[in-house]
Enzyme design. Structure first.
Site, PDB file in Angstrom:
ATOM      1  CB  THR A  15     -86.759  -7.299 -53.216  1.00 28.43           C
ATOM      2  OG1 THR A  15     -85.882  -6.245 -53.097  1.00 28.43           O
ATOM      3  CG2 THR A  15     -86.673  -8.098 -51.836  1.00 28.43           C
ATOM      4  CG  ASP A  16     -90.527  -7.921 -57.435  1.00 30.16           C
ATOM      5  OD1 ASP A  16     -90.878  -7.179 -56.276  1.00 30.16           O
ATOM      6  OD2 ASP A  16     -91.360  -8.728 -57.761  1.00 30.16           O
ATOM      7  CB  ALA A  17     -90.634  -2.670 -58.816  1.00 31.61           C
ATOM      8  CB  VAL A  20     -92.357  -9.946 -52.931  1.00 30.46           C
ATOM      9  CG1 VAL A  20     -93.337  -9.331 -52.097  1.00 30.46           C
ATOM     10  CG2 VAL A  20     -92.547  -9.693 -54.708  1.00 30.46           C
TER      11      VAL A  20
END
Length: 134
Positions: A15-17, A20
């Site tokens: 996931t990213d910040a 997601v």
């Protein structure tokens, strides 16, 4: 649509910040599914490199993103063979969460000599196995 289905769980590292799945990770998911598809056919990529002197590389990709996957989601990666040539295979791959398609990709892989990275024919037994899996 499907020739092969592989399931995976989304982890923190995917996931990213925003919480997601980072867009490039879908390519990793697709790669892993193609590897598991080959393995399910009895084709081990390291053995192919060692014994036949060839490897598969990604030649081109195009991915459309429809909805996000999130931490702990369980995804299905569905893989379909669209075309098999003497030195390449064209796939459609999709990431699904339940009944929702999250991403779809067109991926073309080519067979190359492991030393020169020049195109090489897919070894006949491997080609026959791939064609029979369609």
């Amino acid at each position: 649509m499907t020739n092969f289905v592989w399931t995976l769980r989304v982890y923190w590292e995917d996931t990213d910040a925003g919480g997601v799945v980072f867009y490039a990770n879908y390519l990793k998911f697709f790669e892993r599914a193609r590897t598991e598809w080959l393995r399910s056919l009895g084709i081990e990529q390291q053995a192919l490199a060692d014994q036949a002197g060839v490897v598969f590389i990604v030649r081109s990709t195009a991915v459309d993103y429809n909805a996000p996957a999130r931490l702990d989601d369980q995804l299905e990666i569905r893989t379909r063979i669209d075309r098999v040539g003497p030195a390449s295979v064209q796939f459609t791959q999709q990431a699904w969460r339940g009944e929702l398609m999250l991403a779809t990709g067109a991926i073309r892989v080519g067979c190359v000599d492991k030393s020169t990275f020049r195109p090489a024919p897919i070894p006949d037994p491997v080609l026959a196995t791939i064609k029979s899996a369609r």
